[in-house]
Design a protein around this motif. Sequence first.
Motif, mmCIF file in Angstrom:
data_model
loop_
_atom_site.group_PDB
_atom_site.id
_atom_site.type_symbol
_atom_site.label_atom_id
_atom_site.label_comp_id
_atom_site.label_asym_id
_atom_site.label_seq_id
_atom_site.Cartn_x
_atom_site.Cartn_y
_atom_site.Cartn_z
ATOM 1 N N LYS A 47 0.847 -1.200 0.000
ATOM 2 C CA LYS A 47 0.000 0.000 0.000
ATOM 3 C C LYS A 47 0.880 1.247 0.000
ATOM 4 C CE LYS A 47 -3.752 0.218 2.379
ATOM 5 N NZ LYS A 47 -4.741 0.279 3.478
ATOM 6 N N ILE A 48 0.629 2.121 -0.938
ATOM 7 C CA ILE A 48 1.330 3.404 -1.039
ATOM 8 C C ILE A 48 0.287 4.504 -0.917
ATOM 9 C CG2 ILE A 48 2.764 4.868 -2.510
ATOM 10 C CD1 ILE A 48 3.678 2.279 -3.929
ATOM 11 N N ASP A 49 0.456 5.379 0.063
ATOM 12 C CA ASP A 49 -0.521 6.442 0.313
ATOM 13 C C ASP A 49 0.162 7.805 0.296
ATOM 14 O OD1 ASP A 49 -2.797 4.772 0.684
ATOM 15 O OD2 ASP A 49 -2.102 4.302 2.709
ATOM 16 N N THR B 210 13.146 4.454 -8.792
ATOM 17 C CA THR B 210 13.058 5.039 -7.446
ATOM 18 C C THR B 210 11.946 4.383 -6.637
ATOM 19 O OG1 THR B 210 13.945 7.167 -8.171
ATOM 20 C CG2 THR B 210 12.612 7.165 -6.166
ATOM 21 N N LEU B 211 10.810 4.130 -7.272
ATOM 22 C CA LEU B 211 9.707 3.483 -6.560
ATOM 23 C C LEU B 211 10.122 2.097 -6.071
ATOM 24 C CD1 LEU B 211 6.778 3.546 -5.613
ATOM 25 C CD2 LEU B 211 6.114 2.587 -7.825
ATOM 26 N N LEU B 212 10.829 1.344 -6.902
ATOM 27 C CA LEU B 212 11.280 0.015 -6.491
ATOM 28 C C LEU B 212 12.288 0.118 -5.342
ATOM 29 C CD1 LEU B 212 11.650 -1.848 -9.921
ATOM 30 C CD2 LEU B 212 9.657 -1.683 -8.401
ATOM 31 N N LYS B 213 13.115 1.148 -5.363
ATOM 32 C CA LYS B 213 14.053 1.355 -4.248
ATOM 33 C C LYS B 213 13.310 1.694 -2.964
ATOM 34 C CE LYS B 213 18.123 2.789 -6.894
ATOM 35 N NZ LYS B 213 19.102 3.874 -7.157
ATOM 36 N N LEU B 214 12.272 2.488 -3.059
ATOM 37 C CA LEU B 214 11.466 2.816 -1.882
ATOM 38 C C LEU B 214 10.786 1.566 -1.324
ATOM 39 C CD1 LEU B 214 9.943 6.117 -3.262
ATOM 40 C CD2 LEU B 214 11.236 5.968 -1.136
ATOM 41 N N LEU B 215 10.275 0.717 -2.213
ATOM 42 C CA LEU B 215 9.640 -0.523 -1.770
ATOM 43 C C LEU B 215 10.641 -1.466 -1.118
ATOM 44 C CD1 LEU B 215 7.274 -1.270 -4.808
ATOM 45 C CD2 LEU B 215 6.663 -0.262 -2.609
ATOM 46 N N SER B 216 11.894 -1.365 -1.540
ATOM 47 C CA SER B 216 12.932 -2.254 -1.024
ATOM 48 C C SER B 216 13.611 -1.707 0.227
ATOM 49 C CB SER B 216 13.998 -2.488 -2.103
ATOM 50 O OG SER B 216 13.409 -3.000 -3.280
ATOM 51 N N GLY B 217 13.226 -0.521 0.667
ATOM 52 C CA GLY B 217 13.840 0.072 1.846
ATOM 53 C C GLY B 217 15.191 0.698 1.592
ATOM 54 N N MET C 280 7.412 12.232 2.504
ATOM 55 C CA MET C 280 6.097 12.290 3.152
ATOM 56 C C MET C 280 5.265 11.144 2.587
ATOM 57 S SD MET C 280 5.136 16.379 3.340
ATOM 58 C CE MET C 280 3.671 15.987 4.328
ATOM 59 N N GLY C 281 4.167 10.860 3.261
ATOM 60 C CA GLY C 281 3.324 9.757 2.829
ATOM 61 C C GLY C 281 3.772 8.455 3.470
ATOM 62 N N LYS C 282 3.170 7.373 3.025
ATOM 63 C CA LYS C 282 3.380 6.096 3.700
ATOM 64 C C LYS C 282 3.476 4.961 2.688
ATOM 65 C CE LYS C 282 -0.137 4.461 6.001
ATOM 66 N NZ LYS C 282 -1.151 4.266 7.060
ATOM 67 N N ILE C 283 4.419 4.052 2.949
ATOM 68 C CA ILE C 283 4.509 2.795 2.218
ATOM 69 C C ILE C 283 4.450 1.667 3.243
ATOM 70 C CG2 ILE C 283 5.944 1.298 0.782
ATOM 71 C CD1 ILE C 283 7.153 3.728 -0.503
ATOM 72 N N GLU C 284 3.577 0.699 2.998
ATOM 73 C CA GLU C 284 3.495 -0.474 3.860
ATOM 74 C C GLU C 284 3.472 -1.732 3.001
ATOM 75 O OE1 GLU C 284 0.112 -0.175 6.393
ATOM 76 O OE2 GLU C 284 1.131 1.092 7.858
ATOM 77 N N ILE C 285 4.246 -2.720 3.397
ATOM 78 C CA ILE C 285 4.225 -4.033 2.766
ATOM 79 C C ILE C 285 3.808 -5.033 3.828
ATOM 80 C CG2 ILE C 285 5.553 -5.791 1.550
ATOM 81 C CD1 ILE C 285 7.346 -3.632 0.465
ATOM 82 N N ASP C 286 2.619 -5.573 3.676
ATOM 83 C CA ASP C 286 2.027 -6.435 4.709
ATOM 84 C C ASP C 286 2.048 -5.742 6.066
ATOM 85 O OD1 ASP C 286 1.584 -8.358 2.803
ATOM 86 O OD2 ASP C 286 3.349 -9.535 3.293
ATOM 87 N N GLY C 287 1.766 -4.445 6.048
ATOM 88 C CA GLY C 287 1.669 -3.670 7.278
ATOM 89 C C GLY C 287 2.976 -3.150 7.827
ATOM 90 N N ASN D 81 6.601 -0.921 7.276
ATOM 91 C CA ASN D 81 7.320 0.085 6.511
ATOM 92 C C ASN D 81 8.671 -0.498 6.075
ATOM 93 O OD1 ASN D 81 8.797 2.244 5.557
ATOM 94 N ND2 ASN D 81 8.454 3.566 7.323
ATOM 95 N N PRO D 82 8.954 -0.582 4.764
ATOM 96 C CA PRO D 82 10.233 -1.172 4.342
ATOM 97 C C PRO D 82 11.456 -0.438 4.865
ATOM 98 C CG PRO D 82 9.076 -0.165 2.480
ATOM 99 C CD PRO D 82 8.119 -0.207 3.620
ATOM 100 N N TRP D 83 11.330 0.856 5.175
ATOM 101 C CA TRP D 83 12.471 1.610 5.700
ATOM 102 C C TRP D 83 12.819 1.176 7.121
ATOM 103 C CZ3 TRP D 83 16.356 4.168 3.820
ATOM 104 C CH2 TRP D 83 17.104 5.026 4.638
ATOM 105 N N SER D 84 11.913 0.482 7.800
ATOM 106 C CA SER D 84 12.176 0.010 9.161
ATOM 107 C C SER D 84 13.217 -1.100 9.186
ATOM 108 C CB SER D 84 10.885 -0.505 9.802
ATOM 109 O OG SER D 84 10.455 -1.716 9.177
ATOM 110 N N ARG D 85 13.528 -1.642 8.003
ATOM 111 C CA ARG D 85 14.556 -2.687 7.867
ATOM 112 C C ARG D 85 14.258 -3.898 8.744
ATOM 113 N NH1 ARG D 85 18.370 -0.416 4.755
ATOM 114 N NH2 ARG D 85 18.483 1.855 4.723
ATOM 115 N N ASP D 86 13.003 -4.284 8.745
ATOM 116 C CA ASP D 86 12.569 -5.464 9.492
ATOM 117 C C ASP D 86 13.075 -6.720 8.769
ATOM 118 O OD1 ASP D 86 11.197 -7.629 10.592
ATOM 119 O OD2 ASP D 86 9.358 -6.478 10.912
ATOM 120 N N PRO D 87 13.888 -7.559 9.426
ATOM 121 C CA PRO D 87 14.403 -8.769 8.767
ATOM 122 C C PRO D 87 13.300 -9.692 8.262
ATOM 123 C CG PRO D 87 15.600 -8.351 10.802
ATOM 124 C CD PRO D 87 14.429 -7.401 10.784
ATOM 125 N N ASN D 88 12.175 -9.726 8.967
ATOM 126 C CA ASN D 88 11.070 -10.579 8.546
ATOM 127 C C ASN D 88 10.484 -10.129 7.205
ATOM 128 O OD1 ASN D 88 11.117 -12.278 10.860
ATOM 129 N ND2 ASN D 88 10.034 -10.700 12.027
#
Length: 285
Positions: free
Chosen positions: A3-5, A42-49, A55-62, A64-71
């Motif tokens: 989801k990209i908002d 750039t969009l693919l880089k944003l999705l990949s963290g 501004m705005g929000k990107i969520e992958i299965d809830g 944020n890819p920038w959070s660098r969650d290993p899961n």
Amino acid sequence: MIKIDNLQFGYGKQTVFTNISLQFHEGQTYGLLGQNGVGKTTLLKLLSGLQKTDMGKIEIDGTNPWSRDPNLYEQEYFLEENALIPNEVILDYAKSVGNFYPHFSLEQFKQLTDMFETRTDAKYNNLSSGQRKKALISLALALNTKYLFLDEPSNSLDIPSKLQLRKAIAAHSSDENTTIISTHQVRDLEDIIDPIVILDTDMVLLNAKLAQISEKIYFSYEPAQNPDALYCEPTMGGFVNLIQNANGLDSKVNIEALFDAFHTNKGLFTEIFSNVQSLNSESNE
């Protein structure tokens, strides 16, 4: 689901996105199209963290890819067009990367490299650009991630390899995974990408499945320009004419002509597909 908002992003004073909202869903192989500089990579880089939203929000299965969650990271993989790869033996590099991905299949990697006729005992720097690309595509597919982002995967490939690429991506597709392919080479991949997303810097021009596109537009191949055409362009032996499909006729979508039509008359074609955009957003909530 991705989801990209209200995404806003830029490099310094250079704005890339001003207000982008978009969703990508499981079981789809998306074709991500747009003019040069519109921000596909750039969009693919944003999705990949690899980049952080302004501004705005990107969520992958809830998440944020920038959070660098290993899961999350073990569920997604981004193959850049000009990926920087250490000069390792291809097989050794695949094994080292595969350690970070729980669904990596070494057997599948070997099958893919065999299909692409790519040596796995050579170092990357000893291969041509096309051979390197095929080895990296083999690895990307063999990782079996839920989310796969491919940036211009058909570049540097010869004609037989492009055919194998289409077969490999089609075999990789399932109801559980999502593949997003950024490409300028629409003809190389038009048989496997669906839905089609056309980006602009301040809006999503189109986000529609091929069936929805053909319901709206009839693609007519004629020896001359059709006076009823909303857009036409020369093709082999005549013209492809894009005509508003008032009679429910069936036709094969010409993605390249559709892309050109949007950028020739952006307002007209976004209006034609406006209810499709709304329907897709509402049905996918």
